[in-house]
Write a protein that holds these residues in place. Structure first.
Motif, PDB file in Angstrom:
ATOM      1  N   VAL A   1      -4.042  -3.269   3.651  1.00 16.69           N
ATOM      2  CA  VAL A   1      -3.487  -1.799   3.477  1.00 16.69           C
ATOM      3  C   VAL A   1      -2.442  -1.382   4.618  1.00 16.69           C
ATOM      4  O   VAL A   1      -1.443  -0.926   4.493  1.00 16.69           O
ATOM      5  CB  VAL A   1      -4.695  -0.963   3.026  1.00 16.69           C
ATOM      6  CG1 VAL A   1      -4.223   0.678   3.133  1.00 16.69           C
ATOM      7  CG2 VAL A   1      -5.060  -1.405   1.783  1.00 16.69           C
ATOM      8  N   PRO A   2      -3.106  -1.544   6.008  1.00 19.60           N
ATOM      9  CA  PRO A   2      -2.117  -1.360   7.099  1.00 19.60           C
ATOM     10  C   PRO A   2      -0.641  -2.036   6.792  1.00 19.60           C
ATOM     11  O   PRO A   2       0.387  -1.672   7.121  1.00 19.60           O
ATOM     12  CB  PRO A   2      -3.024  -1.941   8.107  1.00 19.60           C
ATOM     13  CG  PRO A   2      -4.318  -1.675   7.686  1.00 19.60           C
ATOM     14  CD  PRO A   2      -4.263  -2.090   6.344  1.00 19.60           C
TER      15      PRO A   2
ATOM     16  N   GLY B   1       3.421  -0.220  -3.632  1.00 15.35           N
ATOM     17  CA  GLY B   1       3.659   1.094  -4.310  1.00 15.35           C
ATOM     18  C   GLY B   1       2.812   2.068  -4.169  1.00 15.35           C
ATOM     19  O   GLY B   1       2.743   3.479  -4.297  1.00 15.35           O
ATOM     20  N   ILE B   2       1.628   1.879  -3.585  1.00 16.76           N
ATOM     21  CA  ILE B   2       0.360   2.677  -3.030  1.00 16.76           C
ATOM     22  C   ILE B   2       1.080   3.695  -2.134  1.00 16.76           C
ATOM     23  O   ILE B   2       0.344   4.719  -1.891  1.00 16.76           O
ATOM     24  CB  ILE B   2      -0.794   2.092  -2.656  1.00 16.76           C
ATOM     25  CG1 ILE B   2      -0.642   1.127  -1.350  1.00 16.76           C
ATOM     26  CG2 ILE B   2      -1.628   1.387  -3.797  1.00 16.76           C
ATOM     27  CD1 ILE B   2      -1.824   0.451  -1.034  1.00 16.76           C
ATOM     28  N   PHE B   3       2.049   3.363  -1.510  1.00 15.28           N
ATOM     29  CA  PHE B   3       2.567   4.398  -0.478  1.00 15.28           C
ATOM     30  C   PHE B   3       3.975   4.712  -0.922  1.00 15.28           C
ATOM     31  O   PHE B   3       4.938   5.111   0.066  1.00 15.28           O
ATOM     32  CB  PHE B   3       2.687   3.674   1.061  1.00 15.28           C
ATOM     33  CG  PHE B   3       1.202   3.372   1.458  1.00 15.28           C
ATOM     34  CD1 PHE B   3       0.317   4.398   1.828  1.00 15.28           C
ATOM     35  CD2 PHE B   3       0.833   2.219   1.663  1.00 15.28           C
ATOM     36  CE1 PHE B   3      -0.870   3.915   2.430  1.00 15.28           C
ATOM     37  CE2 PHE B   3      -0.404   1.581   2.309  1.00 15.28           C
ATOM     38  CZ  PHE B   3      -1.248   2.705   2.514  1.00 15.28           C
TER      39      PHE B   3
ATOM     40  N   LEU C   1     -11.253   3.393  10.966  1.00 18.39           N
ATOM     41  CA  LEU C   1     -11.033   2.311  11.557  1.00 18.39           C
ATOM     42  C   LEU C   1     -10.552   1.342  10.385  1.00 18.39           C
ATOM     43  O   LEU C   1     -11.127   1.578   9.094  1.00 18.39           O
ATOM     44  CB  LEU C   1     -12.285   1.674  12.065  1.00 18.39           C
ATOM     45  CG  LEU C   1     -12.926   2.369  13.353  1.00 18.39           C
ATOM     46  CD1 LEU C   1     -14.085   1.492  13.830  1.00 18.39           C
ATOM     47  CD2 LEU C   1     -11.851   2.690  14.163  1.00 18.39           C
ATOM     48  N   ARG C   2      -9.524   0.547  10.521  1.00 15.02           N
ATOM     49  CA  ARG C   2      -9.215  -0.121   9.310  1.00 15.02           C
ATOM     50  C   ARG C   2     -10.270  -0.931   8.602  1.00 15.02           C
ATOM     51  O   ARG C   2     -10.908  -1.432   9.535  1.00 15.02           O
ATOM     52  CB  ARG C   2      -7.810  -1.023   9.854  1.00 15.02           C
ATOM     53  CG  ARG C   2      -8.126  -2.051  10.796  1.00 15.02           C
ATOM     54  CD  ARG C   2      -7.050  -2.941  11.234  1.00 15.02           C
ATOM     55  NE  ARG C   2      -7.508  -3.846  12.256  1.00 15.02           N
ATOM     56  CZ  ARG C   2      -6.773  -3.736  13.471  1.00 15.02           C
ATOM     57  NH1 ARG C   2      -5.576  -3.560  13.458  1.00 15.02           N
ATOM     58  NH2 ARG C   2      -6.931  -4.715  14.323  1.00 15.02           N
ATOM     59  N   TYR C   3     -10.094  -1.209   7.416  1.00 18.90           N
ATOM     60  CA  TYR C   3     -11.010  -2.043   6.542  1.00 18.90           C
ATOM     61  C   TYR C   3     -10.498  -3.179   6.227  1.00 18.90           C
ATOM     62  O   TYR C   3     -11.227  -4.115   6.061  1.00 18.90           O
ATOM     63  CB  TYR C   3     -10.959  -1.187   5.257  1.00 18.90           C
ATOM     64  CG  TYR C   3     -12.141  -1.370   4.381  1.00 18.90           C
ATOM     65  CD1 TYR C   3     -13.394  -0.990   4.451  1.00 18.90           C
ATOM     66  CD2 TYR C   3     -11.841  -2.268   3.174  1.00 18.90           C
ATOM     67  CE1 TYR C   3     -14.356  -1.617   3.269  1.00 18.90           C
ATOM     68  CE2 TYR C   3     -12.661  -2.774   2.397  1.00 18.90           C
ATOM     69  CZ  TYR C   3     -13.918  -2.329   2.299  1.00 18.90           C
ATOM     70  OH  TYR C   3     -14.941  -2.584   1.407  1.00 18.90           O
TER      71      TYR C   3
ATOM     72  N   SER D   1      -5.998   9.365   5.240  1.00 18.38           N
ATOM     73  CA  SER D   1      -5.301   9.380   4.176  1.00 18.38           C
ATOM     74  C   SER D   1      -4.584   7.902   4.083  1.00 18.38           C
ATOM     75  O   SER D   1      -4.160   7.936   2.710  1.00 18.38           O
ATOM     76  CB  SER D   1      -4.026  10.535   4.447  1.00 18.38           C
ATOM     77  OG  SER D   1      -3.244  10.131   5.654  1.00 18.38           O
ATOM     78  N   THR D   2      -4.418   7.312   4.714  1.00 14.95           N
ATOM     79  CA  THR D   2      -3.857   5.850   4.604  1.00 14.95           C
ATOM     80  C   THR D   2      -4.993   4.925   3.897  1.00 14.95           C
ATOM     81  O   THR D   2      -4.400   4.190   3.119  1.00 14.95           O
ATOM     82  CB  THR D   2      -3.374   5.094   5.807  1.00 14.95           C
ATOM     83  OG1 THR D   2      -2.095   5.972   6.467  1.00 14.95           O
ATOM     84  CG2 THR D   2      -2.968   3.725   5.884  1.00 14.95           C
TER      85      THR D   2
END
Lengths: 452, 452
Positions: free
Chosen positions: B103-104, B323-325, B97-99, B48-49
């Protein structure tokens, strides 16, 4: 949408990363000191590499990565219809996250044996993944710190690794007990008890002594079908704590004698250490690839009586780890530091140095826009001179900026107003003591290498 | 069973790890120098993240982790029967797995905003995963090296990051061109062309200029429905390379003027640099979260004409990444080093220092069993004194041991025979020059800190 983390995983704030790095850097320093070289392997391994190496429980705890694209296209209809997760697994996933650093290391040595110089000494400090139920101190993603040497059966490596353990924990300020035993002694015990063929059962039971006590071990041995006479022999044997008391008991066991002889040699080679090294006949270590000396390190209860923690490092010798990948026979010996547990112990003892891995040296704060321009140039010149420096990026109230300096744990703060900007003489405040002194620009922008 | 690695992943030999660490350590040194602090986030994030943050293509390239246990139990029968991978995915996988590290980082800032001091400067040097088709120079698991500051819109950060880029590449011995542009200037261009609403299309097309040339960009713009007059305007605009030529063209565009003003301020703040900093109106950068200055670094073709390589670092300012979160409005600016590409460039230029991150200083080799005992003690004392030292673990033929010293790239070798063991005077060979000198034990076991 409120973001969250997967269970059993963690974010680390800067001060936590610094403390973790303090531990990793200390361990790494001694890995280098002792000639261990860094290698890296991927986080993702083929499941064919990982599966079957950690027992049934281990297979269950592997994190599996879904094949990319239309992953169901190759799955079998009847397995999907039956919701047979076990059968479908191999049809939709061929990769997993590494479970430890040992099996990837064995794979690595087998694949690269023609590029490696033996004895090959390697270390790795890296995360591994296990789908355990998360609980206090147990995570799904955590670090291991391993050093191994393969391609030699010299006992000097056992002695060297004992010295390394001693130096690392001394440097970390932790008093520990380094416990040694030998699989040969446990095998000799199995012979002595008349159950040479049951070494595995005996090892597993003895390994639980810490957790379930001597009575628990007795019960476990009986449950595993070891007869009462043998259990009595084992129990008595486990009460000795002197290698020279054990030696005569194993006089008729060749494998037991080998264990005694090798342990004697290791103990006589290590020389004087800071921490206690003891023979611990009850030390078993569960992993079944160990064949020689085994190590375990615990916090010394006499020096740190408040600490309740199991082993914080361990290891042992193995005869044929590479055999699982069809590699040639390469004996080896290795140790692993439990960095997460060491972290918890140091936290509890307040054992981290106050500036553990803090890298910032100076924060510059400016009282007005014109000084800010001056400050930016000063910061640029200080950085070029080799000083780790930061700037508060606007002219704000002094109180706000000093609070920021506190939050950043800046050791020194340089405050610039119009007078300082004009004179090039700055007031430098040492945050811990509160002392202030006047420092000329020239000394702040003089290259670090030239002043030390 | 012959072991293998998943496609697109790599093992690293010790000398490769050392070279990679040379790059990472250099970058990290300057991140610290400029006040950026380390944070860490888990390798596994909730899907979801990650999902929906990288476009459709990005979602496809995410590595997904299978839920543990009986993962099919919660999957819907009809979706399984239809082999509907898309529908089943969310039923059997909740982590990936993080891309990337961006984003993280945004998630991290939103989750920990009460524990962070703003402006918050963080760096991360860590692997990310993308299920791209592997090819030369493109891997499924690779490192990113990012520095960002959030919580301030001060342009001093753009200037500071430009300085940082300049210092890192200077230290690495790479002559580069640092290109700057501003999203406002591209937005002004869109206005000028009468297509203010088509900034996205224009940016995507211009971003491809390097790869498809000006004709390609023209075709792409026409394909995207931009009319021929507008395309001609854009084309002409893209031929300018002087900010002061562009400025009057954007006189009627507020957003364009902001871009010009901000770029002027950044360029006037950076001060003298080693590398060229140029305004590049054709620089677009694909990522759509950029809103202000954008950076890109390429190898300077005048200094390194043989190198064919795209950008080796880049970045830009964003107004609202958090803002995305649902986080509060936090402007930021960041850069990212393409460490894998920098590695390839340095390899091609033979630009790695010969001793890049080599940690071993001495190898001790012994000619007979008795000397070995002596050697082991010497090595122990040298390590205690702070010297990175290793021992060949048996008394072997000198040729074999010297070959080992070569393979280990040991800078100095100490050869011990019975005479040396007796006298405590050793012959120390410097491997690069072949020179030998006699050194007394006392000077080898004197603590390093006391001798420097």
């Amino acid at each position: 949408m409120k973001p969250s983390l997967p269970k059993g995983t963690r974010d680390f704030l800067p001060h936590e990363v610094r403390r973790r790095n303090y531990i990793f850097d200390t361990i790494r320093t001694y890995f280098h000191r002792y000639g261990y070289q860094p290698i890296e392997t991927p986080v993702m391994e083929n499941l064919s590499t990982l599966t079957g190496k950690y027992g049934e429980e281990g297979d269950r705890l592997l994190f599996k990565v879904l094949n990319n694209g239309d992953f169901l296209s190759k799955a079998k209809e009847q397995d999907l219809a039956a919701k047979d997760s076990t059968a479908v697994l191999s049809q939709i996933s061929k990769r997993g996250l590494r479970y430890d650093l040992t099996v990837p290391f064995a794979r690595y040595v087998v694949m690269h044996q023609n590029d490696l110089a033996f004895p090959f000494k390697r270390y790795a400090i890296a995360p591994v993944w296990r789908a355990d139920r998360p609980q206090k101190g147990r995570y799904n993603e955590f670090y291991q710190c391993d050093a191994d040497v393969v391609g030699s059966d010299s006992l000097l490596y056992e002695a060297e690794l004992t010295q390394l353990l001693d130096e690392v924990f001394t440097k970390l300020g932790l008093g520990v007990v380094i416990r040694l035993n030998h699989r040969g002694i446990l095998a000799g015990l199995a012979e002595l008890a008349g159950h040479a063929d049951r070494l595995g059962d005996i090892t597993v039971a003895v390994d639980k002594l810490d957790k379930i006590g001597m009575e628990g071990v007795e019960r476990e041995l009986l449950d595993r079908g070891i007869d009462a006479t043998a259990v009595a022999t084992i129990k008595q044997f486990l009460h000795t704590d002197d290698l020279e008391e054990v030696a005569p008991l194993l006089a008729n066991s060749a494998v037991g004698q080998r264990g005694v002889t090798e342990l004697r040699e290791v103990l006589s080679s290590v020389g004087p250490l800071v921490n206690r090294v003891v023979f611990d006949v009850t030390l078993a270590r569960g992993l079944d690839y160990y064949t020689g000396c085994i190590f375990e390190v615990t916090v010394d209860p006499e020096l740190h009586p408040a600490i309740r923690m199991g082993s914080i490092a361990g290891g042992g010798r193995y005869a044929d780890l590479m055999g699982i990948f069809g590699g040639r026979d390469l004996p080896g010996v290795g140790i692993s530091f439990g960095a997460e547990r060491i972290y918890d112990v140091l936290e509890e003892l307040e054992g981290f140095p106050e500036d553990a891995s803090q890298s910032l040296e100076y924060l510059v704060v400016c009282l007005d826009e014109e000084s800010l321009r001056h400050g930016f140039d000063l910061v640029g010149d200080m950085r070029k001179a080799g000083r780790n420096t930061d700037l508060y990026p606007s002219a704000a109230k002094l109180g706000k900026m000093m609070k920021y300096a506190d939050q950043r744990a800046a050791p020194k703060v340089i405050i610039i107003g119009s007078r300082e900007a004009q004179s090039g003489e700055y007031s430098v405040k040492t945050m811990r003591s509160g002392e202030q002194e006047t420092v000329a620009r020239a000394s702040l922008v003089r290259p670090v290498s030239a002043t030390e």
